[in-house]
Design a protein around this motif. Structure first.
Motif, PDB file in Angstrom:
ATOM      1  N   GLN A  19      -3.420  -4.310   5.738  1.00 15.57           N
ATOM      2  CA  GLN A  19      -2.154  -4.055   5.036  1.00 15.57           C
ATOM      3  C   GLN A  19      -2.390  -3.844   3.538  1.00 15.57           C
ATOM      4  O   GLN A  19      -1.437  -3.711   2.784  1.00 15.57           O
ATOM      5  CB  GLN A  19      -1.207  -5.247   5.205  1.00 15.57           C
ATOM      6  N   CYS A  20      -3.635  -3.882   3.101  1.00 19.02           N
ATOM      7  CA  CYS A  20      -3.890  -3.810   1.656  1.00 19.02           C
ATOM      8  C   CYS A  20      -3.508  -2.444   1.104  1.00 19.02           C
ATOM      9  O   CYS A  20      -3.916  -1.403   1.611  1.00 19.02           O
ATOM     10  CB  CYS A  20      -5.370  -4.085   1.346  1.00 19.02           C
ATOM     11  N   ARG A  21      -2.667  -2.438   0.095  1.00 22.22           N
ATOM     12  CA  ARG A  21      -2.350  -1.210  -0.633  1.00 22.22           C
ATOM     13  C   ARG A  21      -2.103  -1.574  -2.101  1.00 22.22           C
ATOM     14  O   ARG A  21      -1.240  -1.021  -2.773  1.00 22.22           O
ATOM     15  CB  ARG A  21      -1.184  -0.444  -0.006  1.00 22.22           C
ATOM     16  N   LYS A  22      -2.901  -2.572  -2.571  1.00 25.46           N
ATOM     17  CA  LYS A  22      -2.726  -3.051  -3.948  1.00 25.46           C
ATOM     18  C   LYS A  22      -2.955  -1.928  -4.953  1.00 25.46           C
ATOM     19  O   LYS A  22      -2.257  -1.838  -5.954  1.00 25.46           O
ATOM     20  CB  LYS A  22      -3.700  -4.189  -4.237  1.00 25.46           C
ATOM     21  N   CYS A  23      -3.950  -1.075  -4.686  1.00 26.35           N
ATOM     22  CA  CYS A  23      -4.275   0.001  -5.636  1.00 26.35           C
ATOM     23  C   CYS A  23      -3.117   0.995  -5.719  1.00 26.35           C
ATOM     24  O   CYS A  23      -2.732   1.429  -6.805  1.00 26.35           O
ATOM     25  CB  CYS A  23      -5.574   0.689  -5.241  1.00 26.35           C
ATOM     26  N   GLU A  24      -2.552   1.346  -4.558  1.00 27.49           N
ATOM     27  CA  GLU A  24      -1.440   2.303  -4.536  1.00 27.49           C
ATOM     28  C   GLU A  24      -0.212   1.709  -5.237  1.00 27.49           C
ATOM     29  O   GLU A  24       0.465   2.373  -6.018  1.00 27.49           O
ATOM     30  CB  GLU A  24      -1.095   2.633  -3.082  1.00 27.49           C
ATOM     31  N   VAL A  55      -6.988  -4.656  -9.750  1.00 25.49           N
ATOM     32  CA  VAL A  55      -6.330  -5.365  -8.632  1.00 25.49           C
ATOM     33  C   VAL A  55      -7.112  -5.327  -7.323  1.00 25.49           C
ATOM     34  O   VAL A  55      -6.824  -6.112  -6.414  1.00 25.49           O
ATOM     35  CB  VAL A  55      -4.895  -4.832  -8.342  1.00 25.49           C
ATOM     36  N   CYS A  56      -8.081  -4.455  -7.211  1.00 27.53           N
ATOM     37  CA  CYS A  56      -8.798  -4.331  -5.931  1.00 27.53           C
ATOM     38  C   CYS A  56      -9.625  -5.600  -5.652  1.00 27.53           C
ATOM     39  O   CYS A  56     -10.505  -5.951  -6.425  1.00 27.53           O
ATOM     40  CB  CYS A  56      -9.706  -3.104  -5.948  1.00 27.53           C
ATOM     41  N   PRO A  57      -9.347  -6.282  -4.558  1.00 25.40           N
ATOM     42  CA  PRO A  57     -10.043  -7.559  -4.314  1.00 25.40           C
ATOM     43  C   PRO A  57     -11.543  -7.392  -4.059  1.00 25.40           C
ATOM     44  O   PRO A  57     -12.319  -8.303  -4.295  1.00 25.40           O
ATOM     45  CB  PRO A  57      -9.346  -8.122  -3.064  1.00 25.40           C
TER      46      PRO A  57
HETATM   47  S1  SF4 Z   1      -9.295   0.242  -2.656  1.00 23.80           S
HETATM   48 FE1  SF4 Z   1      -9.139  -1.993  -2.928  1.00 23.80          FE
HETATM   49  S2  SF4 Z   1      -6.946  -2.322  -3.435  1.00 23.80           S
HETATM   50 FE2  SF4 Z   1      -7.099  -0.265  -2.554  1.00 23.80          FE
HETATM   51  S3  SF4 Z   1      -6.681  -0.550  -0.359  1.00 23.80           S
HETATM   52 FE3  SF4 Z   1      -8.941  -0.653  -0.621  1.00 23.80          FE
HETATM   53  S4  SF4 Z   1      -9.393  -2.854  -0.852  1.00 23.80           S
HETATM   54 FE4  SF4 Z   1      -7.167  -2.596  -1.205  1.00 23.80          FE
END
Ligand code: SF4
Ligand code: SF4
Length: 354
Positions: A19-24, A55-57
């Protein structure tokens, strides 16, 4: 080309359930799009604010011309204490909480927020900078006497003309690099969706700890330990977590196989689930893939883990040989046959009626 994505490090390329979309979400220019289990980067829209890098983990995104790790090691050697976007750094949103804590534990730092007011960057990027400083100071206050200061200094970099830079601009090597860059840029413009190749897929199986975590870990190792340890509510810490696994877990093994950093792991017999808080990146992937929702974030994170990291046993299982095929399997209850033999048995019953 401004930013690069390493698909072998991004959790979206590990599972379509991620579910990660921190970058977006942080990008105010729609330069990043997360769709299915792939990411598209529209380089022409990117203004290099570097908020996505911060923000990308898993540190899957990096800037083309600026390494935060290199900045860190140069900066700690200098006498300078100030950090500013127009002075010696890119946008301060790239300095995430782990880097802020590491820097502050080594020396006094002052962040120049003077340019934020008139900056055309999105409000959420400014809020992210404030929230990172707030979180870093909150944690610093729990583990040390250090504090990150922020002021409106409006620092500017001195402009120097260097003869070497001038000649470097006309060197053959530079021309070759520029040509390569243009080629990559065109490739991105034609197809902004980042795909994963065979070598990167193989790299995905490796457990990788990002630089920001390795740095924090080694800084904490050398830092003075507090007289007493404290507990932090889990929702107040963004980059590590403590975990628990409930009774519904049947040791399907997906969480420790998929965890990018090795925070979740097992033994050779796969009879235990171990967890190391300090290796957790809070990427949420283990939660996203757990069908039974058995894995949970504990309500508190113990600051003792910063200084004395430990490997906990989250769950133990009885592993026995299957009465049918002889392979090892996790025995929960009932007949002593493995899941595969059970399915085969049921299929045979449906097909042949015995
Ligand atoms: S690039 Fe980083 S923040 Fe973006 S979806 Fe992938 S893990 Fe998440
Ligand atoms: S334990 Fe879960 S949240 Fe932590 S790094 Fe591994 S997959 Fe991500």
């Amino acid at each position: 080309m401004n930013i690069r994505l390493d698909p072998s490090a991004c959790v979206r390329y590990s599972s379509k359930l991620s579910q990660c979309r921190k970058c977006e979400e942080i990008c105010g220019f729609e330069a990043i799009k997360c769709e299915d289990f792939k990411i598209s980067i529209f380089q022409e829209r990117c203004v290099l604010c570097a908020a996505c890098v911060g923000v990308c983990p898993t540190e899957a995104i990096e800037m083309k011309n600026f390494s935060i790790k290199d900045f860190f090691f140069d900066f700690i050697k200098e006498e300078e204490s100030k950090i500013g976007c127009k002075y010696n750094f890119v946008c301060l949103s790239a300095l995430n909480v782990e880097y802020l804590i590491s820097l502050a534990l080594i020396k006094d730092i002052v962040l120049d927020l003077g340019h934020c007011e008139n900056c055309e960057l999105d409000e959420k990027v400014k809020k992210q900078i404030e929230s990172n400083i707030k979180e870093a100071n909150f944690i610093l206050q729990k583990i040390s006497k250090k504090e990150i200061k922020s002021e409106k200094l409006l620092l500017q970099k001195e402009k120097k003309t260097d003869r070497r830079d001038f000649f470097k601009a006309f060197s053959l090597k530079n021309a070759q690099n520029l040509a390569k860059e243009k080629e990559e840029e065109l490739k991105y413009l034609k197809n902004p969706t980042v795909s994963i190749d065979a070598a990167q897929s193989a790299k995905k199986r490796e457990k990788i700890i990002p630089n920001k975590r390795k740095i924090l870990y080694s800084v904490l190792k050398r830092a003075k330990k507090p007289n007493e340890y404290d507990r932090i509510e889990s929702n107040k810490i963004s980059f590590v977590s403590s975990k628990e696994i409930d009774e519904s877990c049947d040791n399907c093994s997906i969480c420790y196989r998929i965890c990018p950093s090795g925070a979740l792991s097992s033994n050779i017999k796969e009879s235990v689930i171990y967890f190391d808080d300090m290796l957790c990146l809070k990427c949420h992937l283990c939660h996203d893939v757990c069908e039974k929702d058995s894995i949970k974030i504990s309500p508190f994170f113990d600051t003792k883990e910063f200084f004395n990291p430990s490997q906990k046993v989250l769950k133990q299982f009885e592993v026995i040989r299957c009465n049918e095929c002889g392979n090892f399997f996790t025995y929960l209850e009932g007949e002593k046959i493995c899941r595969r033999c059970k399915i085969e048995e049921e299929e045979a019953k449906n097909l042949w009626g015995f």
